[in-house]
Design a protein around this motif. Structure first.
Motif, PDB file in Angstrom:
ATOM      1  N   UNK A  66       0.831  -1.200   0.000  1.00  0.00           N
ATOM      2  CA  UNK A  66       0.000   0.000   0.000  1.00  0.00           C
ATOM      3  C   UNK A  66       0.866   1.252   0.000  1.00  0.00           C
ATOM      4  N   UNK A  67       1.933   1.231   0.772  1.00  0.00           N
ATOM      5  CA  UNK A  67       2.810   2.402   0.839  1.00  0.00           C
ATOM      6  C   UNK A  67       3.452   2.674  -0.522  1.00  0.00           C
ATOM      7  N   UNK A  68       3.921   1.623  -1.183  1.00  0.00           N
ATOM      8  CA  UNK A  68       4.526   1.809  -2.495  1.00  0.00           C
ATOM      9  C   UNK A  68       3.508   2.288  -3.515  1.00  0.00           C
ATOM     10  N   UNK A  69       2.280   1.793  -3.430  1.00  0.00           N
ATOM     11  CA  UNK A  69       1.246   2.232  -4.360  1.00  0.00           C
ATOM     12  C   UNK A  69       0.899   3.711  -4.145  1.00  0.00           C
ATOM     13  N   UNK A  70       0.850   4.143  -2.901  1.00  0.00           N
ATOM     14  CA  UNK A  70       0.572   5.554  -2.625  1.00  0.00           C
ATOM     15  C   UNK A  70       1.727   6.414  -3.128  1.00  0.00           C
ATOM     16  N   UNK A  71       2.975   5.974  -2.909  1.00  0.00           N
ATOM     17  CA  UNK A  71       4.125   6.736  -3.394  1.00  0.00           C
ATOM     18  C   UNK A  71       4.089   6.878  -4.914  1.00  0.00           C
ATOM     19  N   UNK A  72       3.750   5.795  -5.615  1.00  0.00           N
ATOM     20  CA  UNK A  72       3.679   5.862  -7.071  1.00  0.00           C
ATOM     21  C   UNK A  72       2.527   6.758  -7.516  1.00  0.00           C
ATOM     22  N   UNK A  73       1.403   6.710  -6.804  1.00  0.00           N
ATOM     23  CA  UNK A  73       0.286   7.596  -7.130  1.00  0.00           C
ATOM     24  C   UNK A  73       0.687   9.052  -6.936  1.00  0.00           C
ATOM     25  N   UNK A  74       1.461   9.342  -5.892  1.00  0.00           N
ATOM     26  CA  UNK A  74       1.959  10.702  -5.665  1.00  0.00           C
ATOM     27  C   UNK A  74       2.791  11.159  -6.860  1.00  0.00           C
ATOM     28  N   UNK A  75       3.678  10.293  -7.315  1.00  0.00           N
ATOM     29  CA  UNK A  75       4.539  10.656  -8.444  1.00  0.00           C
ATOM     30  C   UNK A  75       3.708  10.971  -9.684  1.00  0.00           C
ATOM     31  N   UNK A  76       2.702  10.158  -9.942  1.00  0.00           N
ATOM     32  CA  UNK A  76       1.877  10.362 -11.134  1.00  0.00           C
ATOM     33  C   UNK A  76       1.012  11.623 -10.994  1.00  0.00           C
TER      34      UNK A  76
END
Length: 325
Positions: A270-280
């Protein structure tokens, strides 16, 4: 501003050239941008080098920089930065340099360091009782040399009162952009970052070591799994699937993953998915629906819930804040 904000950079033999040039170019480019776009009569910033004595100083790359001021000149800087580089150890043993840093640290409105420049500040006693960071490879050394300092092992840069410390090398650019934002607002900082073709201005709290580098450093099956997860964020990342990838039973995988990674597989994903969503979101353009799908969230509502729980803001608000210009 009626007169330029004076930015000084303390340099010494075998300093890192990029530690010097990167941040100072941010201030110089900001001054040019403001003169062109805001029609300022006086440059917003002036940049100057100071060293033990005026004249050329050899950097670790072999290129010399020229210091305008020596220690005998008592200059009043508005912002004083201390460079890093492999020459930091010799700088820390230089009694005259240590005395000069300690004296100016007590009176300059804003003091900062780039990379291993934090070790110079520590040797001068500036970081006692403060939070600070430095290049990831020198964090343990900073903690050992400054036991009274609270070492932040994650941040790109740290503010503690009037003292700022940045992580390694190019993080000095992020620090300089953060200082420009303090002085002139986010719109100016973002515009200058764009002119410098900086991929994006990283926030102070962003981790200095990317998840890809972190995974590559591990060199074990969990490092390989982390890289695999980063390449498959939009797919099935259930604990069953992850256990299958590393050829382990679900029970054994869950136990070992938590012991080695410090959190459950679900929390990690979940943390990695949120980080990637932030980048996008920071890149702009894509819809929330597309970002949710690309990052492995069931729908936009799941994305919103994850953002609210982990960051305390909604994706729309995060995008507005990080893309404002």
């Amino acid at each position: 501003m009626e007169v330029p904000h004076r930015v000084g950079m303390l340099v010494y033999p075998d300093a890192q050239l990029l530690d010097i040039a990167g941040p100072l170019e941010v201030f110089a480019r900001t001054a040019r941008w403001l003169q062109a776009r805001r029609c300022l009569a006086v440059p917003a910033y002036s940049v100057e080098l100071v060293a033990a004595s005026a004249g050329p100083v050899a950097t670790s790359s072999g290129i010399a920089v020229v210091a305008r001021h020596g220690f005998e000149t008592e200059e009043a800087f508005d912002t004083l930065l201390v460079t890093g580089g492999i020459g930091y150890a010799s700088a820390c043993r230089d009694a005259a340099l240590m005395a000069w840093v300690a004296r100016h640290a007590a009176r300059v409105p804003r003091l900062g360091s780039i990379c291993t420049g934090a070790l110079v500040l520590a040797a001068a006693g500036v970081l006692d009782g403060r939070a600070a960071t430095t290049h990831w490879d020198y964090l343990d050394l900073l903690a050992a040399q400054a036991p009274g300092c609270r070492v932040d092992r994650e941040a790109i840069y740290v503010r503690s009162g009037h003292v700022y410390t940045s992580a390694g090398v190019t993080a000095g650019i992020d620090l300089a952009l953060g200082l420009v934002e303090q002085d002139w607002g986010r719109a100016v900082a973002v515009a200058v970052a764009r002119e410098l073709v900086v991929y994006r201005r990283r926030t102070a709290a962003q981790a200095q070591v990317s998840r890809f580098l972190e995974a590559e450093r591990r060199g074990d099956r969990f490092g390989e799994l982390q890289l695999w997860i980063l390449d498959h964020l939009g797919g099935d990342l259930s604990v069953e699937r992850l256990a299958q990838v590393v050829a382990m039973s679900v029970r054994n995988f869950s136990r070992q993953f938590r012991a080695r990674m410090g959190e459950t597989p679900a929390a990690f994903v979940l943390r990695l998915r949120v980080e990637e969503a932030c980048r996008r979101l920071e890149e702009g353009g894509a819809s929330l629906k597309d970002i949710a799908r690309q990052c492995g969230f069931a729908d936009e509502q799941a994305l919103r819930r994850a953002f609210r729980r982990q960051l305390g803001v909604l994706p729309q608000a995060y995008r507005r804040h990080t893309t404002a210009a």
